[in-house]
Write an enzyme that holds these catalytic residues in place. Structure first.
Site: not given
Length: 464
Positions: A122, A268, A345, A393, A400-401
């Site tokens: 990913n 995004y 995503e 997403w 969340e990272f």
């Protein structure tokens, strides 16, 4: 627009087991010797397999298939076994290629009869940059002078990201080769996931800004896509990075080039690009500076790209640009040979400080999703981009990272204190109607608009 709506599934340490015949000693006070993981045998198939982990994923995949949900399985989503990081620094060492191959082999053998879509790694760009350039993500390596918060345990921000990226590409390609040769009979598809952005010139009348935007595209997308399509890094990267950039042997180049059946593209935001001197060599240099580009969310006229994406009083606000997904899809079709694409995503975060009622009334997320889906449909229709699926997403609020539980990306609200307590948000209800509408009666219904005026949004939010 007919798109496949599936579920992204991440395998976590499927090949892990504990040496039960040894006594485990854990420290109760500082200092904790967390690097002492030799008492755990996780990380290598040769050391044993956790049958309970395999059973869990068998049950999960079976449950998805029973609900007519297509699983897309991600083999590596930044969850490297700690023992491999301790032994040889993980993706910084070529040993990872064989260990990743063995792990993938186990997964294909166990689940390949039911899983027909495999994602190797990913966001190829993320681990080398956030993990080895600035140290914000695992494993937390960076140069000493880059480490202003004293969280990196070692590293070289100018060189290690390129080594890690190189080994990621080789590990990915090795696993694809394994799948295509040993598991061809399973008749599935396999590919990597790229994080994408679009880059606009900071000043569209300035040739230097135009060049900066294209240069950023090469360092952001071309870093991986040029090897994946041509077996070599972009010329501009080889020119600027020089000997810090590894080389592929002829055999490796042949292995990497064409090593995907599809591309997963995450999108995004978009940013403006303007030239900025590359400070290499310097103690504060990172590989992310080699493009010689400064990125902002406002242009030379002080105009922001679009609606607010994330409010951040410390690092600065970010804004989103729905048309960016149009440009990204067209760019990948035109420059990289019209690949089969899944948008893996695309989503919008809201602050976890909102109460339950506010979090559920997430009309801004509806605006984000519908505007991007509209441009996605537009680029499919106008440019013939081969997009076969779209994943919002995320299905539910998640850890969340880097941000932990401070933000919410989900279509469903999750109560962190009671994980069984969940509610479908307004965005989830909208997305549900969108899916049903496009499948059942696409000719008469158009859900690619929120149909909510700002006044009605405010009223609905106040009523909630």
């Amino acid at each position: 627009m007919k798109l496949l709506h599936g579920l992204a599934l991440v395998f976590l340490l499927a090949a892990a087991s504990c040496k039960a015949d040894e006594e485990i000693t854990c420290e109760e006070n500082n200092p904790f010797t967390c690097s002492n993981t030799d008492i755990l045998s996780k990380g290598k198939v040769s050391r044993g397999v956790n049958q309970g982990g395999l059973d869990y994923y068998h049950k999960l995949i079976d449950a998805l298939l029973e609900k007519n949900i297509t699983p897309f399985v991600t083999l590596f989503h930044w969850d490297l076994p700690q023992t491999l990081q301790d032994e040889y620094e993980g993706f910084l060492d070529r040993q990872i290629i064989q260990d990743f191959k063995d792990y993938a082999d186990l997964c294909f053998k166990e689940f390949g009869g039911k899983v027909k879509h495999w994602i190797t790694i990913n966001q190829l760009y993320t681990v080398p940059t956030r993990g080895y350039a600035i140290g914000t993500d695992a494993p937390g390596r960076c140069s000493p002078m880059v480490d202003t918060k004293h969280r990196c345990y070692g590293g070289n921000s100018s060189t290690e990201p390129y080594i890690v990226a190189h080994n990621q590409l080789l590990a990915h390609a090795t696993v694809v080769d394994l799948y295509r040769n040993k598991y061809k009979f399973q008749k599935g598809k396999i590919g990597p996931v790229m994080i994408t952005r679009w880059f606009l010139p900071f000043d569209e009348s300035d040739p230097a800004s135009i060049e900066a935007a294209e240069r950023m595209n090469q360092f952001f997308h071309g870093w991986y896509m040029e090897p994946l399509t041509k077996g070599r890094y972009p010329d501009i990267m080889r020119q600027i990075v020089g000997s810090r950039l590894p080389n592929f042997t002829e055999e490796e180049a042949e292995l990497v080039a064409g090593s995907y059946d599809f591309l997963g593209l995450n999108y995004y935001v978009t940013q403006y690009a303007q030239p900025k001197p590359n400070p290499y060599p310097s103690e504060t240099h990172t590989a992310m500076m080699d493009a010689g580009v400064k990125l902002t969310y406002d242009n030379s006229r002080g105009e922001f790209l679009g609606p607010l994406f994330v409010e951040d009083k410390v690092s600065g606000n970010s804004y989103y640009y729905p048309k960016g997904i149009y440009y990204v899809m067209d760019y990948f079709k035109t420059k990289y040979g019209d690949p089969l694409i899944y948008v893996t995503e695309n989503g919008f975060s809201t602050p976890s400080s909102e109460n339950r009622e506010q979090a559920i009334a997430d009309y801004k997320r509806i605006d984000y999703l519908c505007s991007h889906l509209c441009f996605l449909r537009k680029v499919i229709k106008e440019k013939g981009v081969n997009v076969r699926g779209y994943f919002a997403w995320a299905l539910g609020d998640n850890y969340e990272f880097c941000k932990g539980f401070t933000v919410r990306f989900g279509l469903s609200y999750v109560n962190w204190e009671d994980l069984d307590d969940r509610n479908l948000k307004e965005s989830g209800k909208w997305y549900q109607r969108f899916i049903n509408g496009t499948v059942k009666n696409s000719a008469k219904q158009d859900f690619l608009r929120s149909s909510l005026s700002s006044q009605s949004q405010k009223k609905r939010l106040a009523d909630a």
